[in-house]
Scaffold this motif. Structure first.
Motif, PDB file in Angstrom:
ATOM      1  N   GLN A 173       0.866  -1.162   0.000  1.00 56.03           N
ATOM      2  CA  GLN A 173       0.000   0.000   0.000  1.00 56.03           C
ATOM      3  C   GLN A 173       0.910   1.221   0.000  1.00 56.03           C
ATOM      4  O   GLN A 173       2.133   1.101   0.032  1.00 56.03           O
ATOM      5  CB  GLN A 173      -0.912   0.012   1.226  1.00 56.03           C
ATOM      6  CG  GLN A 173      -0.163   0.079   2.547  1.00 56.03           C
ATOM      7  CD  GLN A 173      -1.098   0.187   3.726  1.00 56.03           C
ATOM      8  OE1 GLN A 173      -2.305   0.203   3.568  1.00 56.03           O
ATOM      9  NE2 GLN A 173      -0.540   0.261   4.931  1.00 56.03           N
ATOM     10  N   TYR A 174       0.319   2.412  -0.042  1.00 58.46           N
ATOM     11  CA  TYR A 174       1.135   3.620  -0.071  1.00 58.46           C
ATOM     12  C   TYR A 174       2.057   3.628   1.145  1.00 58.46           C
ATOM     13  O   TYR A 174       1.604   3.509   2.287  1.00 58.46           O
ATOM     14  CB  TYR A 174       0.254   4.865  -0.079  1.00 58.46           C
ATOM     15  CG  TYR A 174       1.047   6.137  -0.300  1.00 58.46           C
ATOM     16  CD1 TYR A 174       1.387   6.527  -1.584  1.00 58.46           C
ATOM     17  CD2 TYR A 174       1.459   6.922   0.764  1.00 58.46           C
ATOM     18  CE1 TYR A 174       2.121   7.677  -1.803  1.00 58.46           C
ATOM     19  CE2 TYR A 174       2.198   8.072   0.559  1.00 58.46           C
ATOM     20  CZ  TYR A 174       2.533   8.454  -0.728  1.00 58.46           C
ATOM     21  OH  TYR A 174       3.261   9.586  -0.942  1.00 58.46           O
ATOM     22  N   VAL A 187       7.310   1.420  -8.509  1.00 52.23           N
ATOM     23  CA  VAL A 187       5.928   1.003  -8.297  1.00 52.23           C
ATOM     24  C   VAL A 187       5.623  -0.084  -9.317  1.00 52.23           C
ATOM     25  O   VAL A 187       5.838   0.110 -10.517  1.00 52.23           O
ATOM     26  CB  VAL A 187       4.952   2.182  -8.441  1.00 52.23           C
ATOM     27  CG1 VAL A 187       3.510   1.696  -8.303  1.00 52.23           C
ATOM     28  CG2 VAL A 187       5.263   3.259  -7.402  1.00 52.23           C
ATOM     29  N   CYS A 197      -0.804   5.666  -6.928  1.00 55.99           N
ATOM     30  CA  CYS A 197       0.359   5.645  -6.047  1.00 55.99           C
ATOM     31  C   CYS A 197       1.491   6.495  -6.609  1.00 55.99           C
ATOM     32  O   CYS A 197       2.114   7.275  -5.889  1.00 55.99           O
ATOM     33  CB  CYS A 197       0.818   4.202  -5.841  1.00 55.99           C
ATOM     34  SG  CYS A 197       2.212   4.028  -4.714  1.00 55.99           S
ATOM     35  N   GLN A 281       1.566  -2.951  -6.390  1.00 56.94           N
ATOM     36  CA  GLN A 281       0.154  -2.632  -6.559  1.00 56.94           C
ATOM     37  C   GLN A 281      -0.406  -3.454  -7.719  1.00 56.94           C
ATOM     38  O   GLN A 281      -0.816  -2.924  -8.748  1.00 56.94           O
ATOM     39  CB  GLN A 281      -0.016  -1.139  -6.835  1.00 56.94           C
ATOM     40  CG  GLN A 281       0.421  -0.232  -5.701  1.00 56.94           C
ATOM     41  CD  GLN A 281      -0.633  -0.144  -4.610  1.00 56.94           C
ATOM     42  OE1 GLN A 281      -1.581   0.620  -4.684  1.00 56.94           O
ATOM     43  NE2 GLN A 281      -0.444  -0.934  -3.574  1.00 56.94           N
TER      44      GLN A 281
END
Length: 375
Positions: A173-174, A187, A197, A281
């Motif tokens: 997650q962030y 990412v 993100c 992600q």
């Protein structure tokens, strides 16, 4: 870089601001613990609330909606009674509004990992944060499993060393807890979550160098976000690499510190991208998880239930929705609503034996209307 697709996600931040915050590590006592915050879990909260029972809700996702929001938030649903067409997001929002009078406690980003019977007959339930690892305990008089096809957990690439680096250099997650004031971040992903993100990282940390890695030259996200991402690429602030991460490289001096990711590119090259942080992600996938070890009767990885009460093989534990199986079962949301209603009435008969078992209606019952906050 061709980029297509469009999606939207609803936010429940303002709605949940009205609900109580429960600090971690305390043991929360409740009449009912609902596992799963999808439509069936939310309807379970409603029916339990009408019966005067308090609820806590646990879900692995970071918001309500379950499969409806995680997999098809914007796709139309045509078989909800009274709603000719509704999206998964809008259905979730309506259900959240409907259960608001009952002030259920929500614990998002948590997965139930263990349960045991207490001496007084209640269930002791342990949940842990899927991102933080922090524990939360419950003492529940009853448990309602509305886990759908399973707990949605982040998809993770099969890479050596992922677990050892998680929480410090690898995130699903962030990465709020990571030192991101400067440095290089990768990412991994190609849908809305990954694009969002990247944009948030650039917005909140201007000194960062961000590389987005995806196996295809197509990203699926909101058009406005794709336009912003394209502009950042043109300015050199974001790099887009087409390929798959095949290894995580650490420092010889600090084996638990990420220094680079290895990528097999679409051109067949093997490259190393400097990075101190990797944010994965790649979406979510449902897994049965610890539920399979709870000693509940199952058939084909689904729970067996009594058709009158929807109780499982363990007294005080009920189940509804796609997680259950019985002759004639139809995996429809409307079927889950019925199952949750039956289970709530059955639990109330056990937990509130002093209450009248005469069926009451919200149109005429002063008691139900009071519980709904109408009087």
């Amino acid at each position: 870089m061709p980029m297509t697709g469009k999606t939207k996600r609803a936010s429940w931040t303002n709605w949940f601001a009205d609900h109580p915050y429960h600090p971690a590590q305390t043991v929360l006592e409740t009449d009912a613990l609902v596992i799963g915050a999808g439509p069936i879990g939310l309807w379970t909260v409603f029916e339990l609330g009408l019966q005067g029972l308090t609820c806590e809700v646990v879900d692995t996702l970071d918001e309500a909606g379950g499969q409806c929001v995680a997999l098809y938030a914007d796709k139309p649903i045509y078989d909800i009674p009274g709603l000719p067409v509704v999206s998964g997001s809008d259905l979730t929002q309506s259900l959240l509004q409907q259960i608001k009078p009952f002030h259920a406690g929500f614990h998002f980003g948590h997965q139930v990992s263990a349960l045991s019977r207490l001496e007084d007959g209640r269930w002791h339930v342990q949940a842990h944060g899927v991102h933080t690892g922090k524990a939360q305990s419950f003492a529940a008089r009853s448990i309602f499993i509305a886990a759908g096809v399973g707990a949605f957990v982040p998809k993770s690439p099969k890479l050596d060393g992922v677990e050892a680096l998680q929480g410090q250099h690898v995130f699903f997650q962030y990465p709020d807890s990571a030192p991101l004031t400067a440095g290089k971040v990768c990412v991994l992903g190609g849908e809305q979550a990954a694009v969002s993100c990247v944009l948030q990282l650039i917005r909140e940390h201007p000194a960062l160098t961000v590389t987005l890695i995806h196996r295809r030259n197509v990203l699926k996200a909101q058009e406005a976000d794709l336009s912003r991402l394209s502009a950042l690429q043109s300015s050199g602030r974001v790099e887009f690499v087409i390929g798959q991460v095949s290894a995580l490289l650490t420092s010889d001096a600090a084996p638990h510190a990420l220094r680079a990711v290895q990528v097999d590119t679409s051109e067949g090259n093997l490259i190393h991208i400097d990075a101190h942080t990797l944010v994965i992600q790649q979406g979510l996938s449902p897994k049965l998880g610890p539920l399979a070890d709870w000693g509940l009767a199952m058939a084909r990885k689904q729970l067996s239930v009594d058709l009158e009460t929807f109780s499982t093989s363990q007294s005080g534990i009920y189940a509804m929705g796609d997680i259950v199986q019985y002759p004639g079962k139809r995996k429809l949301i409307v079927s889950g609503f019925h199952e949750a209603t039956q289970a709530a009435f059955a639990a109330a008969a056990v937990l509130r034996p002093e209450q009248s078992q005469v069926l009451q209606y919200t149109t005429s019952s002063a008691l139900l209307q009071k519980r709904l906050g109408l009087t």
